[in-house]
Write a protein that holds these residues in place. Structure first.
Motif, PDB file in Angstrom:
ATOM      1  N   ARG A 173       0.771  -1.120   0.051  1.00 32.49           N
ATOM      2  CA  ARG A 173      -0.034   0.048  -0.181  1.00 32.49           C
ATOM      3  C   ARG A 173       0.803   1.528   0.021  1.00 32.49           C
ATOM      4  O   ARG A 173       0.560   2.108  -0.753  1.00 32.49           O
ATOM      5  CB  ARG A 173      -0.795  -0.106   1.231  1.00 32.49           C
ATOM      6  N   GLN A 174       2.063   1.133   0.740  1.00 27.87           N
ATOM      7  CA  GLN A 174       2.990   2.371   0.877  1.00 27.87           C
ATOM      8  C   GLN A 174       3.416   2.630  -0.700  1.00 27.87           C
ATOM      9  O   GLN A 174       3.505   3.783  -1.262  1.00 27.87           O
ATOM     10  CB  GLN A 174       3.921   2.180   1.888  1.00 27.87           C
ATOM     11  N   LEU A 175       3.957   1.624  -1.248  1.00 28.42           N
ATOM     12  CA  LEU A 175       4.404   1.630  -2.454  1.00 28.42           C
ATOM     13  C   LEU A 175       3.230   2.094  -3.631  1.00 28.42           C
ATOM     14  O   LEU A 175       3.886   2.834  -4.620  1.00 28.42           O
ATOM     15  CB  LEU A 175       5.289   0.351  -2.947  1.00 28.42           C
ATOM     16  N   ALA A 176       2.258   1.566  -3.579  1.00 27.82           N
ATOM     17  CA  ALA A 176       1.308   2.121  -4.421  1.00 27.82           C
ATOM     18  C   ALA A 176       0.714   3.411  -4.224  1.00 27.82           C
ATOM     19  O   ALA A 176       0.575   4.191  -5.313  1.00 27.82           O
ATOM     20  CB  ALA A 176       0.009   0.979  -4.097  1.00 27.82           C
ATOM     21  N   GLU A 227       2.795   5.723  -3.317  1.00 28.28           N
ATOM     22  CA  GLU A 227       3.738   6.604  -3.893  1.00 28.28           C
ATOM     23  C   GLU A 227       3.896   6.609  -5.420  1.00 28.28           C
ATOM     24  O   GLU A 227       3.857   7.482  -5.903  1.00 28.28           O
ATOM     25  CB  GLU A 227       5.278   6.204  -3.396  1.00 28.28           C
ATOM     26  N   THR A 228       3.719   5.375  -5.812  1.00 28.51           N
ATOM     27  CA  THR A 228       3.444   5.315  -7.509  1.00 28.51           C
ATOM     28  C   THR A 228       2.335   6.117  -8.125  1.00 28.51           C
ATOM     29  O   THR A 228       2.560   6.675  -9.179  1.00 28.51           O
ATOM     30  CB  THR A 228       3.204   3.788  -7.500  1.00 28.51           C
ATOM     31  N   THR A 229       1.113   6.167  -7.273  1.00 31.23           N
ATOM     32  CA  THR A 229       0.001   6.796  -7.943  1.00 31.23           C
ATOM     33  C   THR A 229      -0.050   8.201  -7.283  1.00 31.23           C
ATOM     34  O   THR A 229      -1.146   8.838  -7.832  1.00 31.23           O
ATOM     35  CB  THR A 229      -1.319   5.992  -7.484  1.00 31.23           C
ATOM     36  N   GLU A 230       0.712   8.627  -6.433  1.00 36.45           N
ATOM     37  CA  GLU A 230       0.521  10.151  -5.937  1.00 36.45           C
ATOM     38  C   GLU A 230      -0.856  10.190  -5.079  1.00 36.45           C
ATOM     39  O   GLU A 230      -1.709  10.905  -5.287  1.00 36.45           O
ATOM     40  CB  GLU A 230       0.798  11.213  -7.213  1.00 36.45           C
ATOM     41  N   ASP A 231      -1.227   8.954  -4.525  1.00 36.90           N
ATOM     42  CA  ASP A 231      -2.325   9.158  -3.715  1.00 36.90           C
ATOM     43  C   ASP A 231      -2.416  10.150  -2.818  1.00 36.90           C
ATOM     44  O   ASP A 231      -1.734  10.288  -1.874  1.00 36.90           O
ATOM     45  CB  ASP A 231      -2.476   7.550  -3.172  1.00 36.90           C
ATOM     46  N   PRO A 232      -3.739  10.807  -2.821  1.00 39.72           N
ATOM     47  CA  PRO A 232      -3.910  11.785  -2.025  1.00 39.72           C
ATOM     48  C   PRO A 232      -4.481  11.571  -0.762  1.00 39.72           C
ATOM     49  O   PRO A 232      -4.702  12.563   0.104  1.00 39.72           O
ATOM     50  CB  PRO A 232      -5.004  12.877  -2.923  1.00 39.72           C
ATOM     51  N   ARG A 233      -4.830  10.378  -0.573  1.00 37.78           N
ATOM     52  CA  ARG A 233      -5.598  10.024   0.490  1.00 37.78           C
ATOM     53  C   ARG A 233      -4.748   9.609   1.940  1.00 37.78           C
ATOM     54  O   ARG A 233      -3.513   9.083   1.564  1.00 37.78           O
ATOM     55  CB  ARG A 233      -6.265   8.661   0.342  1.00 37.78           C
ATOM     56  N   PRO A 234      -5.129   9.781   3.011  1.00 36.56           N
ATOM     57  CA  PRO A 234      -3.943   9.829   4.198  1.00 36.56           C
ATOM     58  C   PRO A 234      -3.948   7.997   4.141  1.00 36.56           C
ATOM     59  O   PRO A 234      -4.579   7.464   3.929  1.00 36.56           O
ATOM     60  CB  PRO A 234      -4.991  10.092   5.452  1.00 36.56           C
ATOM     61  N   PRO A 235      -2.588   7.825   4.743  1.00 33.70           N
ATOM     62  CA  PRO A 235      -2.417   6.354   5.005  1.00 33.70           C
ATOM     63  C   PRO A 235      -3.373   5.501   5.687  1.00 33.70           C
ATOM     64  O   PRO A 235      -3.833   5.988   6.975  1.00 33.70           O
ATOM     65  CB  PRO A 235      -1.143   6.312   5.326  1.00 33.70           C
ATOM     66  N   GLU A 277       6.901  -7.872 -10.047  1.00 31.28           N
ATOM     67  CA  GLU A 277       6.255  -7.766 -11.257  1.00 31.28           C
ATOM     68  C   GLU A 277       5.353  -6.896 -11.686  1.00 31.28           C
ATOM     69  O   GLU A 277       5.396  -5.984 -12.517  1.00 31.28           O
ATOM     70  CB  GLU A 277       5.995  -9.138 -11.960  1.00 31.28           C
ATOM     71  N   LEU A 278       4.601  -6.452 -10.869  1.00 28.10           N
ATOM     72  CA  LEU A 278       3.497  -5.277 -10.865  1.00 28.10           C
ATOM     73  C   LEU A 278       4.387  -3.902 -10.845  1.00 28.10           C
ATOM     74  O   LEU A 278       3.880  -3.167 -11.521  1.00 28.10           O
ATOM     75  CB  LEU A 278       2.568  -5.468  -9.721  1.00 28.10           C
ATOM     76  N   PHE A 279       5.252  -3.754  -9.969  1.00 28.38           N
ATOM     77  CA  PHE A 279       5.749  -2.556  -9.658  1.00 28.38           C
ATOM     78  C   PHE A 279       6.943  -2.147 -10.802  1.00 28.38           C
ATOM     79  O   PHE A 279       7.480  -1.236 -11.236  1.00 28.38           O
ATOM     80  CB  PHE A 279       6.279  -2.119  -8.447  1.00 28.38           C
ATOM     81  N   THR A 280       7.262  -3.351 -11.649  1.00 29.64           N
ATOM     82  CA  THR A 280       8.090  -2.929 -12.544  1.00 29.64           C
ATOM     83  C   THR A 280       7.590  -3.325 -14.077  1.00 29.64           C
ATOM     84  O   THR A 280       8.461  -3.247 -15.055  1.00 29.64           O
ATOM     85  CB  THR A 280       9.450  -4.218 -12.403  1.00 29.64           C
ATOM     86  N   GLY A 281       6.361  -3.762 -14.063  1.00 34.40           N
ATOM     87  CA  GLY A 281       5.973  -3.922 -15.441  1.00 34.40           C
ATOM     88  C   GLY A 281       4.849  -2.802 -15.815  1.00 34.40           C
ATOM     89  O   GLY A 281       4.708  -1.879 -15.207  1.00 34.40           O
ATOM     90  N   PRO A 282       3.946  -3.142 -16.965  1.00 30.96           N
ATOM     91  CA  PRO A 282       3.241  -2.086 -17.426  1.00 30.96           C
ATOM     92  C   PRO A 282       2.088  -1.763 -16.715  1.00 30.96           C
ATOM     93  O   PRO A 282       1.521  -0.656 -16.804  1.00 30.96           O
ATOM     94  CB  PRO A 282       2.777  -2.901 -18.797  1.00 30.96           C
ATOM     95  N   ASP A 283       1.770  -2.627 -15.811  1.00 33.86           N
ATOM     96  CA  ASP A 283       0.569  -2.346 -14.752  1.00 33.86           C
ATOM     97  C   ASP A 283       0.692  -1.061 -13.798  1.00 33.86           C
ATOM     98  O   ASP A 283       0.137  -0.626 -13.268  1.00 33.86           O
ATOM     99  CB  ASP A 283       0.188  -3.650 -14.308  1.00 33.86           C
ATOM    100  N   ARG A 284       2.313  -0.992 -13.642  1.00 36.30           N
ATOM    101  CA  ARG A 284       2.603  -0.051 -12.546  1.00 36.30           C
ATOM    102  C   ARG A 284       1.970   1.467 -13.151  1.00 36.30           C
ATOM    103  O   ARG A 284       1.456   2.211 -12.349  1.00 36.30           O
ATOM    104  CB  ARG A 284       4.034   0.159 -12.565  1.00 36.30           C
ATOM    105  N   GLU A 285       2.038   1.819 -14.567  1.00 31.25           N
ATOM    106  CA  GLU A 285       1.486   3.045 -14.839  1.00 31.25           C
ATOM    107  C   GLU A 285      -0.129   3.027 -14.985  1.00 31.25           C
ATOM    108  O   GLU A 285      -0.634   4.163 -14.824  1.00 31.25           O
ATOM    109  CB  GLU A 285       1.832   3.114 -16.228  1.00 31.25           C
ATOM    110  N   ARG A 286      -0.685   1.744 -14.848  1.00 29.62           N
ATOM    111  CA  ARG A 286      -2.242   1.745 -14.759  1.00 29.62           C
ATOM    112  C   ARG A 286      -2.874   1.714 -13.709  1.00 29.62           C
ATOM    113  O   ARG A 286      -4.159   1.509 -13.111  1.00 29.62           O
ATOM    114  CB  ARG A 286      -2.663   0.402 -15.378  1.00 29.62           C
ATOM    115  N   LEU A 287      -2.005   1.446 -12.461  1.00 26.16           N
ATOM    116  CA  LEU A 287      -2.379   1.438 -10.961  1.00 26.16           C
ATOM    117  C   LEU A 287      -2.857   3.032 -10.505  1.00 26.16           C
ATOM    118  O   LEU A 287      -2.498   3.710 -10.898  1.00 26.16           O
ATOM    119  CB  LEU A 287      -1.093   1.011 -10.155  1.00 26.16           C
ATOM    120  N   ARG A 288      -4.321   2.726 -10.044  1.00 26.57           N
ATOM    121  CA  ARG A 288      -4.839   4.040  -9.480  1.00 26.57           C
ATOM    122  C   ARG A 288      -5.450   3.568  -7.961  1.00 26.57           C
ATOM    123  O   ARG A 288      -5.892   2.465  -7.829  1.00 26.57           O
ATOM    124  CB  ARG A 288      -5.985   4.073 -10.481  1.00 26.57           C
TER     125      ARG A 288
END
Length: 209
Positions: free
Chosen positions: A84-87, A89-97, A154-165
């Protein structure tokens, strides 16, 4: 909510398993709910996704009872919090942790890497086609956690990283992978909540002075 044969209190939305694990933290009427907050909950969740684990391993749901999962329940939660922390950061999630607000990226990466020692092996029976199966040290429950961690790499290094929301519907804590251009929410239920909220604002917001 889509389940896979075993009751679990977490939604299963057909996302990659690392994202499904992230989504074991939900919100309901302002309260945060953790589907992995007990050994029973952790075992129920692993059994619910065992069919998907079993596609690349020899893990069966019957080998993931509470006694088997108890030693790895804390590890599963730690992996979830790291993802969740890496996701976020990856998505610039504005929600509080929603979990482990003090967890920083280096610690999250260390946790993920430490839990991903599973490796693929070639399986080629005499009377069938070759296939891939993941192996790892330890029990079936440990292998289940290792495989999810491996898939997260694989998720964080593959194409789905850019699709994660992050799902930014009101009171939602979930993540999803945006495979369709028009998809904006984790589920139709969240989409409905957003539309209801917009309708309410249009019809109940008075003129600004």
């Amino acid at each position: 909510m889509v389940t896979e044969g075993v009751p679990t209190s977490a939604p299963l939305l057909g996302e990659p398993l690392p994202v499904e694990l992230m989504n074991t933290v939900t919100a309901d009427r302002g309260h945060t709910h953790d589907a992995l907050d007990s050994d029973v909950g952790a075992a129920a969740w692993l059994r619910a996704v065992a069919g998907r684990l079993g596609a690349e391993t020899v893990i069966e749901a019957g080998r993931l009872d509470e006694d088997a999962v108890r030693p790895v329940a804390g590890t599963l939660r730690a992996l979830r919090d790291a993802l969740r922390q890496l996701a976020a950061e990856t998505t610039e999630d504005p929600r509080p942790p929603a979990t482990a607000p003090e967890l920083a990226r280096p610690e999250a990466i260390t946790t993920l890497n430490a839990l991903a020692p599973a490796w693929p092996e070639l399986v080629w029976p005499a009377d069938g086609p070759p296939s891939r199966a993941y192996r790892g040290p330890g029990t079936a429950a440990e292998l289940a956690v290792q495989l999810i961690a491996h898939q997260a790499v694989e998720l964080f290094t593959g194409p789905d990283r850019e699709r994660l929301r992050p799902c930014l519907a009101p009171n939602c804590l979930l993540f999803f992978v945006k495979h369709h251009a028009r998809r904006e929410w984790c589920s139709p239920a969240c989409g409905n909540r957003v539309r209801v909220a917009r309708h309410y604002r249009r019809h109940h917001t008075g003129p600004q002075s």
